[in-house]
Design a protein around this motif. Structure first.
Motif, PDB file in Angstrom:
ATOM      1  N   ASN A 226      15.373  -6.977  15.337  1.00 45.44           N
ATOM      2  CA  ASN A 226      14.694  -6.509  15.462  1.00 45.44           C
ATOM      3  C   ASN A 226      13.286  -7.243  14.670  1.00 45.44           C
ATOM      4  O   ASN A 226      13.164  -7.745  14.593  1.00 45.44           O
ATOM      5  CB  ASN A 226      14.964  -5.100  14.006  1.00 45.44           C
ATOM      6  CG  ASN A 226      16.568  -5.151  13.753  1.00 45.44           C
ATOM      7  OD1 ASN A 226      16.853  -4.485  15.250  1.00 45.44           O
ATOM      8  ND2 ASN A 226      17.063  -5.522  12.678  1.00 45.44           N
ATOM      9  N   PRO A 227      12.679  -6.757  15.887  1.00 40.24           N
ATOM     10  CA  PRO A 227      10.842  -6.844  15.509  1.00 40.24           C
ATOM     11  C   PRO A 227       9.608  -6.493  14.884  1.00 40.24           C
ATOM     12  O   PRO A 227      10.708  -5.088  14.072  1.00 40.24           O
ATOM     13  CB  PRO A 227      10.198  -6.605  17.395  1.00 40.24           C
ATOM     14  CG  PRO A 227      11.640  -5.130  17.109  1.00 40.24           C
ATOM     15  CD  PRO A 227      12.578  -5.469  16.682  1.00 40.24           C
ATOM     16  N   LYS A 228       8.785  -7.596  13.959  1.00 40.43           N
ATOM     17  CA  LYS A 228       8.043  -6.793  13.327  1.00 40.43           C
ATOM     18  C   LYS A 228       7.042  -7.374  13.525  1.00 40.43           C
ATOM     19  O   LYS A 228       6.561  -8.748  13.689  1.00 40.43           O
ATOM     20  CB  LYS A 228       8.778  -7.332  11.330  1.00 40.43           C
ATOM     21  CG  LYS A 228      10.362  -7.384  11.566  1.00 40.43           C
ATOM     22  CD  LYS A 228      10.693  -6.285  10.808  1.00 40.43           C
ATOM     23  CE  LYS A 228      11.992  -6.552  10.613  1.00 40.43           C
ATOM     24  NZ  LYS A 228      12.074  -4.918  10.051  1.00 40.43           N
ATOM     25  N   VAL A 229       5.857  -6.335  13.658  1.00 38.60           N
ATOM     26  CA  VAL A 229       4.723  -5.977  13.908  1.00 38.60           C
ATOM     27  C   VAL A 229       3.751  -7.591  12.577  1.00 38.60           C
ATOM     28  O   VAL A 229       4.019  -6.023  11.327  1.00 38.60           O
ATOM     29  CB  VAL A 229       3.661  -5.554  14.291  1.00 38.60           C
ATOM     30  CG1 VAL A 229       2.519  -5.619  14.941  1.00 38.60           C
ATOM     31  CG2 VAL A 229       4.434  -4.743  15.779  1.00 38.60           C
ATOM     32  N   ALA A 230       3.055  -9.042  13.129  1.00 36.51           N
ATOM     33  CA  ALA A 230       2.440  -8.800  11.775  1.00 36.51           C
ATOM     34  C   ALA A 230       1.121  -9.639  12.073  1.00 36.51           C
ATOM     35  O   ALA A 230       1.123  -9.454  13.372  1.00 36.51           O
ATOM     36  CB  ALA A 230       3.898 -10.461  11.692  1.00 36.51           C
ATOM     37  N   ASP A 231       0.790 -10.386  10.852  1.00 37.72           N
ATOM     38  CA  ASP A 231      -0.837 -11.018  11.327  1.00 37.72           C
ATOM     39  C   ASP A 231      -1.763  -9.868  11.864  1.00 37.72           C
ATOM     40  O   ASP A 231      -2.295  -9.470  12.402  1.00 37.72           O
ATOM     41  CB  ASP A 231      -0.920 -12.051  12.316  1.00 37.72           C
ATOM     42  CG  ASP A 231      -1.682 -12.753  12.155  1.00 37.72           C
ATOM     43  OD1 ASP A 231      -3.203 -11.961  11.646  1.00 37.72           O
ATOM     44  OD2 ASP A 231      -1.890 -13.620  12.529  1.00 37.72           O
ATOM     45  N   PHE A 232      -2.396  -8.930  10.326  1.00 39.78           N
ATOM     46  CA  PHE A 232      -3.451  -7.695  10.513  1.00 39.78           C
ATOM     47  C   PHE A 232      -4.742  -9.161  10.328  1.00 39.78           C
ATOM     48  O   PHE A 232      -5.848  -7.862   9.747  1.00 39.78           O
ATOM     49  CB  PHE A 232      -2.451  -7.134   9.810  1.00 39.78           C
ATOM     50  CG  PHE A 232      -1.960  -5.992  10.083  1.00 39.78           C
ATOM     51  CD1 PHE A 232      -1.595  -5.287  10.393  1.00 39.78           C
ATOM     52  CD2 PHE A 232      -0.140  -6.750   9.895  1.00 39.78           C
ATOM     53  CE1 PHE A 232      -0.620  -4.456  11.135  1.00 39.78           C
ATOM     54  CE2 PHE A 232       0.646  -6.179   9.932  1.00 39.78           C
ATOM     55  CZ  PHE A 232       0.509  -4.754  10.475  1.00 39.78           C
TER      56      PHE A 232
END
Length: 723
Positions: A573-579
């Motif tokens: 499952n994809p997790k958008v990271a690095d903000f």
């Protein structure tokens, strides 16, 4: 899993042990979901204890067992746990759905240990091979005892004479025997390696996975190879009933035909076991065809050679179940003839049989639990309300004092500490804690221009990814502040879960949940992601960005969407990271941009950054479109493949390359443009219509004119509900 087919809601759910010795699971305050239905002799000494063997035991204090989990296995058997005629192992429905599946390990009525396929429509035995007599398989029938077990050394014994030793027999290890979701019983051992421990298969009942009943459903064929594993495909003229679950099988795309309207297609080295309506000995091919054409219930027949009698035979079948095609030609294998309308017979191509789809686990169906909850309060004691009111007022006063003190202390210490804690709900760690968790930052799992990511184990045994800023300069501090301020305001299943941060002296660290499968970039470089997984990643990433752009209390621009910042959990499952480069906007000022510097990564950046145009959420849309093209083609934004090119020459940008491939010299779309751009590792797996739609969406997202690009919420709709 005592209540596997009747889950609780999680609200007012309670597992309790009564003084009468009854262990009860209650949901919604008053619904009894499950209980041991036991009663102890004495109410003073009843106890529930988990033993070292893994057995959960309920006894009355004098070691007199009144209930134990070993008598009620679910899908797993532990060493020295007895398996008897009253117990059975039942598989889970899928890897994400723990309800009862279709496969069972049981003692049959003839006292033989068997594997059983038990679906709502049919029941059949498939191990040991039902075509082989029990005594030839080394089994003893009709004996009084039905009992089996295995020990920690790896030896299994059954009362019907079946016995085996695991591949690592003789080593004292933790072991389990499990009825897996694919219908195969396996023994696993917990093996230690340099990087930790993992469960490894040491024995399995069936080596050829296509020999498992019901694995591909009705009207389908199962094929197997060591390279691609087990695959299912619908018969010619049939289509899948449920695109997410092969166990539902396939259904005809045609109406039934009679006699002159029908013909037959020939499937070589193929058989459909069982479901026979008639058997003819010493029969010819024409005679079998004639008999099947005259019977409306006949779906096809097997024609084979009976060696011991020296003659041909045929089985007529009314249903086509457990279809299996051998990849290697076998002389003894019968020929299968399927009855179809003549128009489908003429369009049949023997070569298309190999076009199949990998087995995938079914997805759970979420059904809301409708239960009325019991509100527990006593109106006979009004003084309780007064106490609650008084306590509430007192708590409010305390909060006001603490808030006043907090802001006063922050104001007074502003000159001493440049960092201010963000108003977030996660934990602040000490540098000493994180240094210990990472074993002095020993295991590096990723790095970027301004930070390094390490793997660590926190005090509560959670596995974490800990990002450490290389330099706490003004720019690095700004990125750290941006990330902490942003992640404290977001909460979505497709955004990385953040557990805390550390701001101690010059040290700046952020603590995330560890993602087992790394980044999308790493997985694309290995080429192991299949098409279905890539499509799920595209949808999940779009949902996460849509949430940032449109659903947060303060809108968020990520500003650095790329495969390195899309992480994959254990289920991909994809997790958008690095903000670190993200930006918060007030709802009234989403179009007002005052960026002091260009943000992002070359190849993924929208034209607005270069031409100094106002920055909006459409910069993330552009980057997302580039990522989708990268997943489809296997090429990075500069036009090169993830694996090295043969000639090593520079190529045009990815977007230009795809647009050129979709059109010929006259601007007219060619028929083979999809095949020309698709990553070789997923060719043959995808649905062409879905692929064409996804390419159009990606090119739409990467338009130079930002106003021509869709919003991320529109992208989600376009992918899930194509025109």
């Amino acid at each position: 899993m005592a209540n596997r087919d009747e889950p609780v809601n999680g609200k007012q759910s309670e597992l309790s042990l009564g003084k009468d010795g009854n262990l009860v699971l209650i949901d919604a305050g008053h619904y009894v979901i499950w209980s041991t239905q036991t009663k102890a002799k004495s109410s003073s000494s009843v106890q529930l204890q988990l033993e070292n063997s893994g057995n959960l035991v309920l006894d009355d204090g004098d070691r007199s067992i009144i209930w134990q989990s070993f008598d009620h296995p679910t899908d797993t058997l532990l060493p020295n746990q007895a398996f008897t005629k009253t117990t059975q192992l039942v598989s889970s429905r899928s890897s994400t759905n723990c309800s009862s599946g279709f496969y069972k390990l049981v003692f049959d009525n003839d006292s033989i240990l068997r594997l059983l396929y038990d679906s709502p429509d049919t029941t059949s035995l498939y191990w040991p091979d039902p075509r082989v007599a029990a005594w030839k398989a080394g089994r003893f029938q009709y004996i009084n005892t039905r009992r089996a077990s295995f020990d920690s050394m790896g030896q299994f014994n059954s009362s019907d004479g079946f016995t085996f030793l695991t591949a690592d027999f003789g080593m004292a290890r933790q072991r389990i025997m499990r009825m897996d979701i694919d219908g195969i019983v396996r023994v696993y051992s917990l093996v230690e390696h340099e990087k930790g421990t993992q469960w490894e298969i040491q024995w399995q009942a069936i080596s050829h996975s296509c020999r498992i009943d019901g694995i591909c459903g009705a009207n389908s064929l199962c094929t197997y190879s060591q390279d691609s594993g087990r695959k299912c495909s619908c018969l010619h003229g049939f289509k899948m009933v449920n695109s997410k679950d092969w166990s539902y099988g396939c259904e005809p795309e045609f109406k039934s035909c009679i006699q002159d309207e029908c013909g037959f297609i020939e499937l070589r080295d193929t058989e459909f076991y069982g479901y026979d309506i008639r058997f003819h000995i010493n029969s010819t091919l024409d005679a079998c065809k004639k008999d099947c054409l005259q019977d409306r219930n006949c779906s096809g027949f097997n024609l084979g050679w009976k060696v011991d009698m020296g003659t041909y035979y045929c089985f007529l079948k009314t249903s086509l179940h457990n279809g299996y095609q051998n990849g290697v030609k076998v002389n003894a294998m019968p020929m299968m003839y399927i009855k179809l309308p003549k128009i489908l017979v003429s369009s049949f191509d023997q070569k298309t049989i190999g076009s199949s789809t990998p087995i995938s686990c079914s997805r759970p169906v979420l059904t809301p639990l409708i239960r009325s909850y019991v509100k527990k309060y006593d109106i006979s004691k009004p003084i309780g309300y007064m106490l609650v009111l008084g306590c509430t007022i007192g708590i409010i006063e305390i909060i006001c004092i603490v808030v006043f003190w907090y802001f006063s202390s922050q104001h007074s210490s502003a000159t001493e500490e440049s960092y201010f804690p963000a108003p977030t709900a996660f934990r602040k760690f000490t540098y000493r804690e994180l240094k210990k968790a990472t074993r002095n930052f020993r295991e590096e799992i990723g790095s970027g221009g301004a930070s390094v990511v390490y793997k660590g184990r926190l005090n509560d045994n959670r596995i974490a990814a800990i990002k450490r800023l290389k330099n706490a300069n003004q720019q690095g501090e700004a990125e750290f502040q941006a990330e902490i301020s942003t992640i404290g305001k977001v909460n979505h299943m497709n955004l990385i879960e953040t557990w805390g941060y550390c701001a101690e002296g010059k040290h700046r660290l952020v603590v995330y949940k560890y993602m087992e499968n790394g980044s999308l970039a790493e997985n694309l470089s290995t080429g192991k992601l299949d098409w279905a997984t890539r499509l799920d990643i595209a949808v999940g990433t779009a949902k996460g960005l849509a949430y940032l752009h449109e659903e947060c209390l303060e809108w968020v621009l990520h500003c650095d969407v790329k495969p390195h910042n899309i992480l994959l959990d254990a289920n991909y499952n994809p997790k958008v990271a690095d903000f670190g480069l993200s930006r918060l906007f007030d709802r009234s000022g989403i179009n007002q941009s005052d960026f002091s510097m260009i943000r992002g990564t070359r190849g993924y950046m929208a034209p607005e950054w270069v031409f100094n145009l106002p920055i909006t959420s459409k910069v993330d849309v552009f980057s997302y479109g580039v990522v989708i093209l990268e997943m489809i083609t296997g090429r990075n934004p500069t036009g090169k493949q993830h694996t090295s090119n043969e000639d090593g020459k520079a190529e045009s940008s990815l977007i230009e390359w795809v647009r050129e491939k979709t059109q010929d010299v006259n601007g007219i779309q060619t028929e083979s443009w999809v095949e020309d751009i698709v990553d070789p590792s997923i060719r043959g797996e995808y649905d062409r219509t879905i692929m064409e739609n996804l390419v159009r969406i990606a090119l739409h997202c990467t338009e130079e004119d930002r106003d021509a690009r869709p919003s991320m919420s529109q992208v989600v709709v376009m992918i899930q509900d194509p025109p």
